[in-house]
Design a protein around this motif. Structure first.
Motif, PDB file in Angstrom:
ATOM      1  N   HIS A 166     -16.100  -5.603  -1.647  1.00  0.00           N
ATOM      2  CA  HIS A 166     -16.311  -4.124  -2.100  1.00  0.00           C
ATOM      3  C   HIS A 166     -16.876  -4.165  -3.467  1.00  0.00           C
ATOM      4  O   HIS A 166     -16.319  -5.178  -4.329  1.00  0.00           O
ATOM      5  N   ALA A 184      -8.977  -5.150  11.057  1.00  0.00           N
ATOM      6  CA  ALA A 184      -8.281  -4.318  10.176  1.00  0.00           C
ATOM      7  C   ALA A 184      -7.020  -4.642   9.354  1.00  0.00           C
ATOM      8  O   ALA A 184      -6.145  -4.859  10.341  1.00  0.00           O
ATOM      9  N   TRP A 224     -10.664  -3.488  15.139  1.00  0.00           N
ATOM     10  CA  TRP A 224     -11.441  -2.350  15.059  1.00  0.00           C
ATOM     11  C   TRP A 224     -11.879  -1.895  16.396  1.00  0.00           C
ATOM     12  O   TRP A 224     -12.910  -2.858  16.869  1.00  0.00           O
ATOM     13  N   ASN A 251      -4.246  -3.423   6.524  1.00  0.00           N
ATOM     14  CA  ASN A 251      -4.039  -2.278   5.755  1.00  0.00           C
ATOM     15  C   ASN A 251      -5.133  -1.297   5.777  1.00  0.00           C
ATOM     16  O   ASN A 251      -5.442  -0.867   4.853  1.00  0.00           O
ATOM     17  N   ASP A 257     -12.058 -10.813  -0.714  1.00  0.00           N
ATOM     18  CA  ASP A 257     -10.908 -11.162  -0.455  1.00  0.00           C
ATOM     19  C   ASP A 257     -11.336 -12.044   1.148  1.00  0.00           C
ATOM     20  O   ASP A 257     -11.844 -11.190   2.272  1.00  0.00           O
ATOM     21  N   PHE A 288     -13.317  -9.288   3.562  1.00  0.00           N
ATOM     22  CA  PHE A 288     -13.353  -8.070   2.951  1.00  0.00           C
ATOM     23  C   PHE A 288     -14.204  -7.991   1.722  1.00  0.00           C
ATOM     24  O   PHE A 288     -13.827  -8.916   0.482  1.00  0.00           O
ATOM     25  N   SER A 342       1.065  -1.387   0.063  1.00  0.00           N
ATOM     26  CA  SER A 342       0.073   0.019  -0.123  1.00  0.00           C
ATOM     27  C   SER A 342       0.892   1.170  -0.065  1.00  0.00           C
ATOM     28  O   SER A 342       1.767   1.091   0.654  1.00  0.00           O
ATOM     29  N   LYS A 394      -8.300  -1.944   5.608  1.00  0.00           N
ATOM     30  CA  LYS A 394      -9.614  -2.297   5.108  1.00  0.00           C
ATOM     31  C   LYS A 394     -10.130  -3.227   6.297  1.00  0.00           C
ATOM     32  O   LYS A 394      -9.416  -4.038   6.988  1.00  0.00           O
ATOM     33  N   ARG A 395     -11.680  -3.140   6.372  1.00  0.00           N
ATOM     34  CA  ARG A 395     -12.319  -3.998   7.183  1.00  0.00           C
ATOM     35  C   ARG A 395     -12.761  -5.052   7.034  1.00  0.00           C
ATOM     36  O   ARG A 395     -13.374  -5.389   6.123  1.00  0.00           O
TER      37      ARG A 395
END
Length: 164
Positions: free
Chosen positions: A68, A154, A145, A156, A86, A66, A6, A158-159
């Motif tokens: 999205h 979490a 989190w 990187n 993911d 994860f 990242s 991302k939740r």
């Protein structure tokens, strides 16, 4: 500094009432923060608090995912949808299995791509390391989190939601 996949990571230095962050892509950002009990405050609006890793080495025994999706398009021209899932299963014995599926659809059709990986993992402080059986290594920042410690991890930033 933690090496990650990242550009949103870097090095920081606390200097009096300033927090100086140098991002890995060589941009500097200086925030002037006021010290406050348990954290920092910027412009009396945003509060930045330290997050403890609260993930002990070798203690994960769950599956996290994860997901999205996003869509774009213009009237009369068409639309596009993109999605990614993911999923990482962490085992108490220090092994993991990871599946990533990405897909896209548009007025012209549908396409998907996926990858499957497995290996061992280690956790030290805020760092998660995945050592793949294929010989690659990935590193992530990791913490539970705040307020959702039992269900959200979490990686990187991302939740990842606990599903098992």
């Amino acid at each position: 500094m933690i090496q990650e996949n990242s550009l949103r990571v870097g090095e920081y230095e606390e200097n009096g009432n300033q927090l100086v962050i140098k991002w890995t892509f060589n941009q500097n950002k200086v925030w002037t923060l006021e010290k406050e009990s348990g954290g920092w405050r910027q412009n009396s609006t945003k509060k930045y608090e330290p997050i403890s890793p609260n993930v002990a080495s070798g203690t994960l025994d769950a599956t996290y995912v994860f997901e999205h999706t996003g869509a774009s398009g213009f009237p009369g021209i068409g639309s596009n949808t993109l999605g990614v899932r993911d999923e990482i299963k962490f085992n108490r014995d220090g092994t993991y299995a990871r599946t990533i599926i990405a897909g896209a659809s548009s007025d012209g059709g549908v396409g998907t791509n996926g990858s499957i990986d497995a290996g061992t993992y280690t956790i030290e402080g805020y760092a998660l390391r995945l050592d793949s059986n294929q010989g690659t290594t990935l590193s992530f920042t990791i913490f539970k989190w705040p307020g959702e410690e039992s269900t959200v991890l979490a990686l990187n930033g991302k939740r990842f939601q606990k599903i098992q």
